[in-house]
Scaffold this motif. Sequence first.
Motif, PDB file in Angstrom:
ATOM      1  N   ARG A  77      50.148  37.324  33.825  1.00  0.00           N
ATOM      2  CA  ARG A  77      50.274  36.631  35.119  1.00  0.00           C
ATOM      3  C   ARG A  77      49.014  36.897  35.910  1.00  0.00           C
ATOM      4  N   PRO A  78      48.532  35.922  36.687  1.00  0.00           N
ATOM      5  CA  PRO A  78      47.412  36.238  37.574  1.00  0.00           C
ATOM      6  C   PRO A  78      47.865  37.198  38.670  1.00  0.00           C
ATOM      7  N   GLN A  79      47.022  38.159  38.994  1.00  0.00           N
ATOM      8  CA  GLN A  79      47.373  39.151  40.016  1.00  0.00           C
ATOM      9  C   GLN A  79      46.845  38.772  41.401  1.00  0.00           C
ATOM     10  N   HIS A  80      45.944  37.791  41.440  1.00  0.00           N
ATOM     11  CA  HIS A  80      45.337  37.411  42.717  1.00  0.00           C
ATOM     12  C   HIS A  80      45.785  36.014  43.121  1.00  0.00           C
ATOM     13  N   SER A  81      46.186  35.875  44.374  1.00  0.00           N
ATOM     14  CA  SER A  81      46.374  34.531  44.934  1.00  0.00           C
ATOM     15  C   SER A  81      44.985  34.008  45.283  1.00  0.00           C
ATOM     16  N   PHE A  82      44.887  32.701  45.552  1.00  0.00           N
ATOM     17  CA  PHE A  82      43.574  32.179  45.964  1.00  0.00           C
ATOM     18  C   PHE A  82      43.145  32.841  47.268  1.00  0.00           C
ATOM     19  N   ALA A  83      44.106  33.046  48.164  1.00  0.00           N
ATOM     20  CA  ALA A  83      43.766  33.634  49.471  1.00  0.00           C
ATOM     21  C   ALA A  83      43.160  35.026  49.322  1.00  0.00           C
ATOM     22  N   SER A  84      43.747  35.847  48.437  1.00  0.00           N
ATOM     23  CA  SER A  84      43.212  37.211  48.302  1.00  0.00           C
ATOM     24  C   SER A  84      41.915  37.203  47.501  1.00  0.00           C
ATOM     25  N   GLY A  85      41.858  36.394  46.444  1.00  0.00           N
ATOM     26  CA  GLY A  85      40.658  36.361  45.594  1.00  0.00           C
ATOM     27  C   GLY A  85      39.440  35.822  46.323  1.00  0.00           C
ATOM     28  N   ILE A  86      39.639  34.806  47.130  1.00  0.00           N
ATOM     29  CA  ILE A  86      38.480  34.178  47.782  1.00  0.00           C
ATOM     30  C   ILE A  86      37.922  35.110  48.863  1.00  0.00           C
ATOM     31  N   ARG A  87      38.809  35.846  49.522  1.00  0.00           N
ATOM     32  CA  ARG A  87      38.342  36.791  50.546  1.00  0.00           C
ATOM     33  C   ARG A  87      37.528  37.918  49.889  1.00  0.00           C
ATOM     34  N   LYS A  88      38.019  38.427  48.770  1.00  0.00           N
ATOM     35  CA  LYS A  88      37.277  39.465  48.034  1.00  0.00           C
ATOM     36  C   LYS A  88      35.911  38.931  47.595  1.00  0.00           C
ATOM     37  N   THR A  89      35.908  37.680  47.183  1.00  0.00           N
ATOM     38  CA  THR A  89      34.670  37.079  46.670  1.00  0.00           C
ATOM     39  C   THR A  89      33.645  36.936  47.788  1.00  0.00           C
ATOM     40  N   VAL A  90      34.072  36.413  48.929  1.00  0.00           N
ATOM     41  CA  VAL A  90      33.148  36.260  50.056  1.00  0.00           C
ATOM     42  C   VAL A  90      32.604  37.624  50.447  1.00  0.00           C
ATOM     43  N   GLN A  91      33.495  38.627  50.503  1.00  0.00           N
ATOM     44  CA  GLN A  91      33.047  39.971  50.876  1.00  0.00           C
ATOM     45  C   GLN A  91      32.032  40.508  49.878  1.00  0.00           C
ATOM     46  N   TRP A  92      32.248  40.229  48.580  1.00  0.00           N
ATOM     47  CA  TRP A  92      31.294  40.694  47.552  1.00  0.00           C
ATOM     48  C   TRP A  92      29.917  40.058  47.780  1.00  0.00           C
ATOM     49  N   TYR A  93      29.902  38.775  48.077  1.00  0.00           N
ATOM     50  CA  TYR A  93      28.591  38.116  48.292  1.00  0.00           C
ATOM     51  C   TYR A  93      27.925  38.637  49.565  1.00  0.00           C
ATOM     52  N   LEU A  94      28.727  38.923  50.560  1.00  0.00           N
ATOM     53  CA  LEU A  94      28.140  39.501  51.785  1.00  0.00           C
ATOM     54  C   LEU A  94      27.554  40.885  51.495  1.00  0.00           C
ATOM     55  N   ASP A  95      28.236  41.631  50.644  1.00  0.00           N
ATOM     56  CA  ASP A  95      27.772  42.992  50.329  1.00  0.00           C
ATOM     57  C   ASP A  95      26.632  43.000  49.310  1.00  0.00           C
ATOM     58  N   HIS A  96      26.383  41.877  48.668  1.00  0.00           N
ATOM     59  CA  HIS A  96      25.374  41.840  47.593  1.00  0.00           C
ATOM     60  C   HIS A  96      24.341  40.739  47.843  1.00  0.00           C
ATOM     61  N   GLN A  97      23.883  40.653  49.080  1.00  0.00           N
ATOM     62  CA  GLN A  97      22.858  39.654  49.404  1.00  0.00           C
ATOM     63  C   GLN A  97      21.572  39.905  48.616  1.00  0.00           C
ATOM     64  N   ASP A  98      21.308  41.161  48.272  1.00  0.00           N
ATOM     65  CA  ASP A  98      20.108  41.455  47.468  1.00  0.00           C
ATOM     66  C   ASP A  98      20.230  40.818  46.084  1.00  0.00           C
TER      67      ASP A  98
END
Length: 357
Positions: free
Chosen positions: A310-331
Motif C-alpha cells: 500500500r502507498p504510505q503517503h497521501s499526495f498532500a503529505s508527499g508533496i509537502r515533503k517534496t517541496v521542503q526537500w527542494y527548499l532544503d537542497h537549493q544547492d
Amino acid sequence: MILVTGGAGFIGTNFVRDWLAIESEPVLNLDKLTYAGNPENLAALRGHPGHRFVQGDIADRALLARLLREHRPRVIVNFAAESHVDRSIHGPGEFIATNVVGTFALLQEALDYWRTVLRQDPGFRFVHVSTDEVYGSLGPRDAAFSETTPYAPNSPYSASKAASDHLVRAWHHTYGLPVLTTNCSNNYGPFQFPEKLIPLMIRNALAGEALPVYGDGRNVRDWLYVADHCTAIRAVLAGGAPGETYNVGGGSEMPNLDVVHTLCRILDELRPRDDGSSHEQQIAFVKDRPGHDRRYAIDSSKIQRELQWRPQHSFASGIRKTVQWYLDHQDWVQHVVSGEYRHWLETQYGATGEVKP
Ligand code: NAD
Ligand code: TYD
C-alpha cells in the motif's frame, strides 16, 4: 549482492539509498551518468561498504558479462532508461538505444549469466521497472489501467518502454528467465531532475520565472511518492511471481493545474514572494505537447491483494515533503541546472529559455 542499473537517476537513487538503509545486502550500481544521472545523489554513500558504483552503459555487453561474473548478483533491478517524454519528442534515438537496445543487451547477458553461472537458479530475479504510459491515454470515465489493459503507447518514450516490456516478457516466455515487470504511475519526490512537472514548477516558482502549463492544464496523471514506488519494487522482488506484471499507483489522480496550484499554495506558505502576491500569478499556459496523453489512472489492486503493498503517503503529505526537500537542497538544484539544462530550456520553451505563453 543486487545489481541496480540507473541508480544515479531519480528513482534509482531513492531505491539504492532506501535499500542500503534497510538491507545488509550490497548494491552494485551501474549507471551511464547521462544528463539525468548525478553522482552527487550518491554522495552520502561515499565510503559505504555496501555500495559499489560503476559508470557504464547497459548496452555494453562485454562490461555486463564481466560485472555479472565478478559480482554474481542474485537480482537485477533495471531502472536505466531515457525517461522524459518531451526529450523523446525532440530526439527519440537515445530512447531506442537505451530503452530498447540496452534492455535487450541486459536481458541477453542476464540470460547467459543465469544459465551458465547460476545454472538456472529459480531464485534469480530480473525486475524491469516500467511505466503506466505504455497503456496509452484514457477518457474521463474509462476504467483505470489494469495488468490486462492492451498496450497502446503514444509517445516515442512510451513506445520504447513498451518495446522493452515486450522483450522482458518474451525472455520469460521463451527462455524461462525469472523476470517481473512493474508499471508505475508518475513519481515525485527528492532528487527528481527539474525537467519533470513538479521539480520544474518548484524551481521556476522560486526563481520568479513563469510556470509553463501545457495546453489547458486539464491532463490528468496519477501521482505516487517515490519512496512508495521503492517499497513496491522491494515487495515485487521479495514475493512477486516470475513472469507476472504489477501495476503500481498512488490512487491520486489529479489534473496538472491542480498540482501546480497545490505547489503554489505550499510555496506561498513556506517561501512567500517578496511582493506578498501568490506564486499562482506566475502560471503561464503554453503550447501543448504534441500527442499529449489526456489521462493516466492505475488500478493497483493486484499488488495490493497479492503482495500486501500500500502507498504510505497521501499526495498532500508527499508533496509537502517534496517541496521542503527542494527548499532544503537549493544547492543540489543549482548544480544540476547546468549549461546542458539551459540548453534544454531553450529547446523546449523557446530561444531565450524564457517561457512563451
Ligand atoms: P531518470 O531519467 O531520472 O534516471 C535514469 C537513469 O538512468 C540516469 O541516472 C541515467 O544516467 C541512467 N541511464 C540512462 N541511460 C543509461 C544507459 N544506457 N546505461 C546505464 N544507465 C543509463 O529516470 P527515473 O525517473 O529515475 O526513472 C527510472 C525508471 O523508472 C525508468 O525506467 C522509467 O521509465 C521508470 N519510471 C519512471 C517514472 C517517473 O515518474 N519518473 C514512473 C514510472 C516508471
Ligand atoms: P512530466 O513530468 O513530463 O511526466 P509525463 O509526461 O511522463 O506524465 O509531465 C507531467 C504532466 O505535466 C504532463 O501532462 C505534461 C505536463 N507538463 C506541463 O504542463 N508543463 C511542463 O513544463 C512539464 C514538464 C509537464
